[in-house]
Design a protein around this motif. Structure first.
Motif, PDB file in Angstrom:
ATOM      1  N   ASN A   1       0.847  -1.184   0.000  1.00 32.79           N
ATOM      2  CA  ASN A   1       0.000   0.000   0.000  1.00 32.79           C
ATOM      3  C   ASN A   1       0.884   1.236   0.000  1.00 32.79           C
TER       4      ASN A   1
ATOM      5  N   ARG B   1      -0.698   4.792   4.681  1.00 31.21           N
ATOM      6  CA  ARG B   1      -1.599   3.970   5.489  1.00 31.21           C
ATOM      7  C   ARG B   1      -2.842   3.543   4.717  1.00 31.21           C
ATOM      8  N   GLY B   2      -3.157   4.265   3.652  1.00 35.02           N
ATOM      9  CA  GLY B   2      -4.310   3.897   2.841  1.00 35.02           C
ATOM     10  C   GLY B   2      -5.639   4.181   3.488  1.00 35.02           C
ATOM     11  N   GLU B   3      -5.653   5.090   4.464  1.00 36.48           N
ATOM     12  CA  GLU B   3      -6.901   5.388   5.175  1.00 36.48           C
ATOM     13  C   GLU B   3      -7.720   6.491   4.507  1.00 36.48           C
TER      14      GLU B   3
ATOM     15  N   ARG C   1     -12.077   3.669   1.309  1.00 34.99           N
ATOM     16  CA  ARG C   1     -10.675   3.969   1.604  1.00 34.99           C
ATOM     17  C   ARG C   1      -9.805   3.490   0.448  1.00 34.99           C
ATOM     18  N   SER C   2      -8.689   4.167   0.253  1.00 36.36           N
ATOM     19  CA  SER C   2      -7.796   3.796  -0.849  1.00 36.36           C
ATOM     20  C   SER C   2      -7.285   2.365  -0.695  1.00 36.36           C
ATOM     21  N   ARG C   3      -6.987   1.941   0.522  1.00 39.29           N
ATOM     22  CA  ARG C   3      -6.462   0.577   0.721  1.00 39.29           C
ATOM     23  C   ARG C   3      -7.534  -0.460   0.386  1.00 39.29           C
ATOM     24  N   ASP C   4      -8.806  -0.132   0.614  1.00 40.97           N
ATOM     25  CA  ASP C   4      -9.881  -1.062   0.288  1.00 40.97           C
ATOM     26  C   ASP C   4     -10.091  -1.160  -1.220  1.00 40.97           C
TER      27      ASP C   4
ATOM     28  N   GLU D   1      -7.326  -3.346  -2.412  1.00 43.29           N
ATOM     29  CA  GLU D   1      -7.600  -4.740  -2.033  1.00 43.29           C
ATOM     30  C   GLU D   1      -8.620  -5.375  -2.971  1.00 43.29           C
TER      31      GLU D   1
ATOM     32  N   SER E   1       3.347  -1.422   3.646  1.00 46.01           N
ATOM     33  CA  SER E   1       3.127  -0.124   3.013  1.00 46.01           C
ATOM     34  C   SER E   1       4.454   0.584   2.784  1.00 46.01           C
TER      35      SER E   1
ATOM     36  N   ASN F   1      -4.491   9.706  -1.407  1.00 48.03           N
ATOM     37  CA  ASN F   1      -3.932   9.753  -0.058  1.00 48.03           C
ATOM     38  C   ASN F   1      -4.262  11.022   0.722  1.00 48.03           C
TER      39      ASN F   1
END
Length: 361
Positions: A227, A230-232, A270-273, A276, A290, A320
């Motif tokens: 990532n 943090r990808g939040e 969220r970017s991380r989702d 994923e 990350s 981000n």
């Protein structure tokens, strides 16, 4: 349900044959019976002619009521001929101003000339109109610049800085629009990052999240994918079909003068989702760990590496930056029309399938 009063007056639109304007013309063909004059640069007239012919084949009602008119928003009287200028200022009831330079890496002087100077010329034209009911101005959520946290529809100048000249010039353009809204009846729309059709995935504009899709597609399967940060941060994405439905409905609904509508996903992912779900759809292994965002930005500053990844340095910030766009006013207005923005998780697979087929004949 209360019958909504609709403004069905002759339309002048800037920005054709661009992506958003093309889809909006198609939507308006079905929602109004108004004539449409489409302001087109001389250099884009051939493309605009082909595009309008395609739209007319799909929507025969456009025959005879949609026409191309040569002009340039950066020039006095919009660069119109004297006869077109007199005809339009005497007949136009609704102006849609979509024309802008959307390139995140655009030089500052070019961005100011088109995005700010061009908007001033459109405002001057609107003031000269004899029968104007509405200016519908398409801004962007990203007039918020580098602000963090929640950005409301009734906010604009909060002393923010900007991540690029596109944001800065769209901010100053909206300042001009709001400043003159006492004389010009105006509705302002701030879309999020626009992607393909939520039903088919179709698009011809592969920027924004498509840069990330392309990078994930190109990376070797043996390579662990981290990532970025943090990808939040939540990513503000809207599909083109729902966006133009929202624009057409609110832009021609009487009583929306003086309103600002943030046309964004009320519940963004969220970017991380997103990463994923994208990796899972591609049959790839999940992201591992990350990499600091600052390190990736520094790497993308290298032109050769930026070219290899296919991800412009300027685009990374939108995955981000921790900003959230309040949409309460837009949601309430759209509810009157039975329109709501779908959650990205529902149509992300459709976007990805269409992206994978993008090079097919």
């Amino acid at each position: 349900m209360t019958t909504l009063e609709i403004i069905d007056r002759p339309i002048l639109m800037t920005g054709f044959p661009g992506f958003l304007a093309t889809h909006l013309v198609e939507e308006l063909a079905q929602r109004t019976e108004a004539s449409l004059d489409l302001l087109v640069l001389a250099s884009e007239m051939a493309q605009a002619t082909r595009r309008l012919e395609t739209l007319t084949r799909r929507h025969p009602s456009l025959e005879g009521r949609a026409r191309l008119v040569r002009g340039d928003i950066t020039r006095e009287h919009l660069g119109l001929s004297s006869s077109d200028y007199d005809r339009l200022r005497g007949s136009v009831g609704v102006v849609w101003h979509l024309a802008a330079i959307y390139d995140l890496a655009v030089p500052r002087d070019v961005a100011f000339k088109v995005n700010v100077g061009g908007t001033r010329q459109v405002l001057d034209f609107c003031e000269s109109c004899k029968e104007l009911d509405r200016l519908n101005y398409v801004s962007t959520c990203y007039v918020s610049g580098d602000r963090r946290g929640t950005f409301r529809e009734d906010e604009l100048d909060l002393g923010q800085g900007f991540k690029n000249h596109y944001e800065e010039t769209k901010f100053w353009a909206e300042v001009e629009v709001q400043r003159r809204s006492a004389e010009i009846p105006t509705a302002i729309f701030r879309p999020g990052i626009t992607v393909g059709d939520s039903r088919t995935g179709a698009t011809e504009k592969f920027d924004g999240p498509y840069y990330v899709f392309g990078l994930l597609e190109r990376l070797p399967e043996w390579m662990p994918i981290p990532n970025v940060g943090r990808g939040e941060a939540k990513v503000n994405i809207v599909p083109i079909d729902v966006l133009v439905a929202a624009l057409a409905a609110l832009g021609h609904e009487a009583g929306n003068e003086g309103q600002v509508f943030q046309l964004a996903d009320p519940n963004p992912m969220r970017s991380r989702d997103i990463i994923e779900r994208t990796l899972e759809h591609m049959g790839r292994s999940p992201a591992v760990g990350s990499v600091p965002e600052s390190l990736v930005e520094k790497a993308l500053a290298n032109a050769r590496l930026e070219s290899w990844t296919g991800v412009p340095q300027e685009a990374l910030a939108y995955f981000n930056h921790p900003a959230h766009y309040d949409t309460r006013q837009a949601n309430a207005a759209l509810a009157r029309h039975g329109i709501e923005f779908p959650h990205l998780s529902f149509y992300l697979p459709t976007l990805l399938d269409a992206f994978a087929r993008r090079d097919e004949a």
